[in-house]
Every structure is written in structure tokens, then in C-alpha cells.
Design a protein around this motif. Structure first.
Motif, PDB file in Angstrom:
ATOM      1  N   PHE A 109      -4.895  -0.807 -17.243  1.00  0.00           N
ATOM      2  CA  PHE A 109      -3.744  -0.699 -15.938  1.00  0.00           C
ATOM      3  C   PHE A 109      -3.823  -0.444 -14.576  1.00  0.00           C
ATOM      4  CE2 PHE A 109      -3.018   3.721 -17.562  1.00  0.00           C
ATOM      5  CZ  PHE A 109      -2.054   4.057 -16.891  1.00  0.00           C
ATOM      6  N   LYS A 110      -2.992  -1.075 -13.826  1.00  0.00           N
ATOM      7  CA  LYS A 110      -2.475  -0.659 -12.939  1.00  0.00           C
ATOM      8  C   LYS A 110      -1.460   0.809 -12.182  1.00  0.00           C
ATOM      9  CE  LYS A 110      -4.561  -4.583 -10.836  1.00  0.00           C
ATOM     10  NZ  LYS A 110      -5.790  -3.753 -10.165  1.00  0.00           N
ATOM     11  N   THR A 118      -2.084  10.916   2.818  1.00  0.00           N
ATOM     12  CA  THR A 118      -1.229   9.927   3.527  1.00  0.00           C
ATOM     13  C   THR A 118       0.690   9.951   3.323  1.00  0.00           C
ATOM     14  OG1 THR A 118      -1.853   7.885   2.843  1.00  0.00           O
ATOM     15  CG2 THR A 118      -2.381   8.431   4.679  1.00  0.00           C
ATOM     16  N   GLY A 119      -0.012  10.314   1.799  1.00  0.00           N
ATOM     17  CA  GLY A 119       2.052  10.358   1.523  1.00  0.00           C
ATOM     18  C   GLY A 119       2.119   8.755   0.826  1.00  0.00           C
ATOM     19  N   LYS A 120       1.344   8.154   1.309  1.00  0.00           N
ATOM     20  CA  LYS A 120       1.830   6.431   0.904  1.00  0.00           C
ATOM     21  C   LYS A 120       1.097   6.413  -0.941  1.00  0.00           C
ATOM     22  CE  LYS A 120       1.079   4.454   5.510  1.00  0.00           C
ATOM     23  NZ  LYS A 120       0.937   3.706   5.691  1.00  0.00           N
ATOM     24  N   HIS A 121       1.323   5.228  -1.916  1.00  0.00           N
ATOM     25  CA  HIS A 121       0.571   4.517  -3.089  1.00  0.00           C
ATOM     26  C   HIS A 121       0.389   3.799  -2.468  1.00  0.00           C
ATOM     27  CE1 HIS A 121       4.934   8.017  -3.203  1.00  0.00           C
ATOM     28  NE2 HIS A 121       4.602   7.588  -4.908  1.00  0.00           N
ATOM     29  N   GLU A 122      -0.882   3.777  -3.280  1.00  0.00           N
ATOM     30  CA  GLU A 122      -1.500   2.416  -3.881  1.00  0.00           C
ATOM     31  C   GLU A 122      -1.773   2.387  -6.061  1.00  0.00           C
ATOM     32  OE1 GLU A 122      -5.278   3.611  -2.157  1.00  0.00           O
ATOM     33  OE2 GLU A 122      -5.972   4.617  -3.779  1.00  0.00           O
ATOM     34  N   TYR A 123      -2.476   1.498  -6.131  1.00  0.00           N
ATOM     35  CA  TYR A 123      -2.318   0.934  -7.293  1.00  0.00           C
ATOM     36  C   TYR A 123      -3.441   1.269  -7.629  1.00  0.00           C
ATOM     37  CZ  TYR A 123       1.899  -1.779  -8.059  1.00  0.00           C
ATOM     38  OH  TYR A 123       3.304  -2.256  -7.571  1.00  0.00           O
ATOM     39  N   ARG A 124      -3.674   1.888  -8.797  1.00  0.00           N
ATOM     40  CA  ARG A 124      -5.479   2.371  -8.916  1.00  0.00           C
ATOM     41  C   ARG A 124      -5.423   1.663 -10.131  1.00  0.00           C
ATOM     42  NH1 ARG A 124      -6.849   7.869  -6.990  1.00  0.00           N
ATOM     43  NH2 ARG A 124      -7.029   7.207  -4.750  1.00  0.00           N
ATOM     44  N   ARG A 155       6.654   2.536 -11.665  1.00  0.00           N
ATOM     45  CA  ARG A 155       5.678   1.145 -10.811  1.00  0.00           C
ATOM     46  C   ARG A 155       4.476   0.712 -11.313  1.00  0.00           C
ATOM     47  NH1 ARG A 155       6.579   3.348  -4.206  1.00  0.00           N
ATOM     48  NH2 ARG A 155       5.726   5.742  -6.204  1.00  0.00           N
ATOM     49  N   SER A 156       4.045   1.362 -12.333  1.00  0.00           N
ATOM     50  CA  SER A 156       2.503   0.807 -12.636  1.00  0.00           C
ATOM     51  C   SER A 156       3.059  -0.379 -13.688  1.00  0.00           C
ATOM     52  CB  SER A 156       2.001   2.068 -13.262  1.00  0.00           C
ATOM     53  OG  SER A 156       2.465   3.552 -12.436  1.00  0.00           O
TER      54      SER A 156
END
Length: 175
Positions: A109-110, A118-124, A155-156
Motif C-alpha cells: 500500500f501507499k 524537510t518536514g513534508k510528507h510523501e507516499y511510500r 491519508r495512506s
């Protein structure tokens, strides 16, 4: 196996690749080269049953469709439809099959994660494997997703149980 070819109003149903190539060579707009001929031969020899389209020029294509239809009328009336969805139907049936016991479920899953620098979010992409007691493959999926929803960022994104990112294996009856 026959081949249906169409280029604008020109259409034909042929039984061999050579007949198809002759038809394409008879159309002045289509520049047949060795690469295109080889690609057409590979497509016809493959197990792929999806229609194939070839670009002639910008926004202009011709299509080739593999069919079991014996005549153009049969093809037009869709009398020889091929149902490649039967394998998918079988997978869904297996997913819903009641078989209480232990299951090993694998879910890709993402997951939303924060990047500390950076304090930002990303999908992994995250692979999660779990053994659980369940009634069916679908129940196994639901239990895994329920478990993860309470432990990862909201948000996953979770894939469908019917998709390629969820697999399950029946391990045996519980004691």
C-alpha cells in the motif's frame, strides 16, 4: 483465430498474418516497415487478446483485433466474444470462498510518511505481511486494513482486495 483490421472505412477479417499485411500494404497512407511488420507478427503470435493500435500519423491509427468470429457478420454481431475476465472472476470467487482458518495476507500500500529533513510528507510503497485468523481471503484483507488504518496516517492509500497489490495464502485450520 482470425484478425479484424480497420483503418477509417477500410476493414477486413482475415485468417493469416500475411493476408493482414497485404491489406495494410494496399493502403497508401500506411508506411509498412520491417519493425512494424515484426511487431504485428509478434502481436498475432502472442497470447494477448487486447486490441492493438498502430500510429499512422498524428492522431491517426489503424487497429488489429484478434477474434474467434468466422465471418465479418459474426464479428459485427459479437457472436464470437472472448471473455478474458473469466480468470479475474475466478480470482474474485477464490477471494470470497469461505474457508475458516489461518491466512497469510500480503498487502502493498501507499503509506504517508514525513521526511524529517524537510518536514513534508510523501507516499511510500510499503509491504505489509501478516498472519491472521479469518473466514475468507476477503475477511483477511479487511482485518489487515482495519489493523493498519488505526496505525498509519489517515491519508495512506490501500489497494482493492481484488487487485494485484493484495495476495493471500490459506495456511490451515485453527486449533
Amino acid at each position: 483465430m482470425n484478425l479484424y483490421l480497420r483503418y477509417f472505412d477500410n476493414e477486413i477479417l482475415v485468417s493469416t498474418v500475411d493476408e493482414a499485411l497485404d491489406f495494410l500494404n494496399s493502403i497508401p497512407d500506411i508506411d509498412m516497415d520491417e519493425d512494424m511488420e515484426a511487431d504485428i507478427r509478434d502481436y498475432v503470435a502472442s497470447n494477448v487478446f487486447y486490441p492493438k493500435r498502430y500510429k499512422v500519423r498524428s492522431r491517426v491509427y489503424f487497429i488489429i483485433i484478434k477474434t474467434e468470429a468466422a465471418t465479418m457478420t459474426d464479428f459485427k454481431q459479437k457472436k464470437a466474444l472472448r471473455t478474458p475476465a473469466s480468470a479475474a472472476d475466478n480470482a474474485v470467487q477464490k477471494l470470497n470462498e469461505e474457508n475458516p482458518g489461518w491466512y497469510e495476507g500480503t498487502l502493498n500500500f501507499k503509506r504517508v510518511v514525513m521526511i524529517p529533513s524537510t518536514g513534508k510528507h510523501e507516499y511510500r510503497d510499503t509491504l505489509f505481511v501478516a498472519n491472521c485468523k479469518a473466514q475468507s481471503g476477503l475477511d483477511c484483507y479487511n482485518r489487515i486494513v482495519e489493523h493498519l488504518r488505526s496505525r498509519v496516517d489517515g491519508r495512506s492509500q490501500f489497494p482493492s482486495a481484488k487487485g494485484k497489490n493484495f495476495k493471500f495464502k490459506y495456511l490451515g485450520m485453527w486449533k
